[in-house]
Design a protein around this motif. Structure first.
Motif, PDB file in Angstrom:
ATOM      1  N   HIS A 191     -32.996  75.875 -67.334  1.00  0.00           N
ATOM      2  CA  HIS A 191     -33.153  76.498 -65.824  1.00  0.00           C
ATOM      3  C   HIS A 191     -31.213  76.221 -65.550  1.00  0.00           C
ATOM      4  N   ASP A 192     -30.223  76.890 -65.380  1.00  0.00           N
ATOM      5  CA  ASP A 192     -28.779  76.486 -64.829  1.00  0.00           C
ATOM      6  C   ASP A 192     -28.652  75.452 -63.867  1.00  0.00           C
ATOM      7  N   GLN A 193     -28.526  76.687 -61.828  1.00  0.00           N
ATOM      8  CA  GLN A 193     -28.868  76.185 -61.197  1.00  0.00           C
ATOM      9  C   GLN A 193     -28.658  77.400 -59.930  1.00  0.00           C
ATOM     10  N   GLY A 194     -29.346  76.841 -59.292  1.00  0.00           N
ATOM     11  CA  GLY A 194     -29.847  78.277 -57.972  1.00  0.00           C
ATOM     12  C   GLY A 194     -30.921  79.074 -58.379  1.00  0.00           C
ATOM     13  N   GLY A 195     -31.794  78.803 -59.520  1.00  0.00           N
ATOM     14  CA  GLY A 195     -33.016  79.909 -60.371  1.00  0.00           C
ATOM     15  C   GLY A 195     -32.170  80.809 -61.264  1.00  0.00           C
ATOM     16  N   ILE A 196     -30.692  80.524 -61.932  1.00  0.00           N
ATOM     17  CA  ILE A 196     -30.206  80.973 -62.694  1.00  0.00           C
ATOM     18  C   ILE A 196     -30.652  80.217 -64.507  1.00  0.00           C
ATOM     19  N   TYR A 197     -30.849  81.382 -64.956  1.00  0.00           N
ATOM     20  CA  TYR A 197     -31.302  80.692 -66.493  1.00  0.00           C
ATOM     21  C   TYR A 197     -30.586  82.015 -66.958  1.00  0.00           C
ATOM     22  N   GLN A 198     -29.508  80.772 -68.257  1.00  0.00           N
ATOM     23  CA  GLN A 198     -27.954  81.618 -68.876  1.00  0.00           C
ATOM     24  C   GLN A 198     -27.910  81.769 -70.336  1.00  0.00           C
ATOM     25  N   MET A 199     -26.869  82.453 -71.078  1.00  0.00           N
ATOM     26  CA  MET A 199     -26.558  81.560 -72.121  1.00  0.00           C
ATOM     27  C   MET A 199     -25.934  82.388 -72.023  1.00  0.00           C
ATOM     28  N   GLU A 200     -24.618  82.040 -73.421  1.00  0.00           N
ATOM     29  CA  GLU A 200     -23.597  82.747 -73.693  1.00  0.00           C
ATOM     30  C   GLU A 200     -23.727  83.330 -75.186  1.00  0.00           C
ATOM     31  N   LYS A 201     -23.640  84.044 -75.866  1.00  0.00           N
ATOM     32  CA  LYS A 201     -23.655  84.669 -76.885  1.00  0.00           C
ATOM     33  C   LYS A 201     -22.733  85.832 -77.619  1.00  0.00           C
ATOM     34  N   THR A 202     -22.591  85.581 -78.607  1.00  0.00           N
ATOM     35  CA  THR A 202     -21.297  86.249 -79.756  1.00  0.00           C
ATOM     36  C   THR A 202     -22.295  87.241 -80.988  1.00  0.00           C
TER      37      THR A 202
END
Length: 134
Positions: free
Chosen positions: A93-104
């Motif tokens: 979890h990042d914040q505010g219900g947002i789960y994220q990642m960066e990828k190449t």
């Protein structure tokens, strides 16, 4: 005559038990309303990239309009269409219900991205596509 009284009493007891069971079922049904479903908005930004360029993969999880910050499990499954094994990446979890990642990506093609979100006894698996060019 006595057997008729016993039979009548037994019938009354059975009716009382049946009525009690019916009223318990109704009360339980009304009290046990289903929770709002979890809603997962999966985004891939941008939707087209070149090899080596970063993409942001993000799942916004809500329930009843409120952010879900306590999901049990969130994974992004990435699969190259036409071949390759799917790769599942756990996401926090990042914040505010947002789960994220960066990828190449190192290989051109169309990728299917599925977010697997398990939260509050529910599971959701939305899908997005990403195009990687040379």
């Amino acid at each position: 005559m006595r057997s008729k009284k016993v039979a009548l009493f037994a019938a009354m007891v059975l009716v009382a038990v049946a009525l009690a069971a019916c009223s318990d079922t109704k009360a339980q049904t009304n009290d046990d309303e289903l929770p709002d479903p979890i809603i997962v908005e999966l985004t891939v930004t941008p939707e087209t990239i070149t090899i080596g360029e970063k993409v942001l993969i993000q799942a916004k999880v809500t329930q009843g309009g409120s952010p879900v910050e306590d999901a049990n499990d969130v994974e992004f499954e990435v699969t190259l269409e036409g071949g390759g094994l799917p790769v599942k990446v756990p996401v926090k979890h990042d914040q505010g219900g947002i789960y994220q990642m960066e990828k190449t990506f190192k290989e051109a093609g169309t990728y299917r991205i599925i977010s697997h979100v398990t939260a509050r006894g529910q599971h959701s698996m939305p899908l997005q596509e990403l195009t990687v060019t040379e």
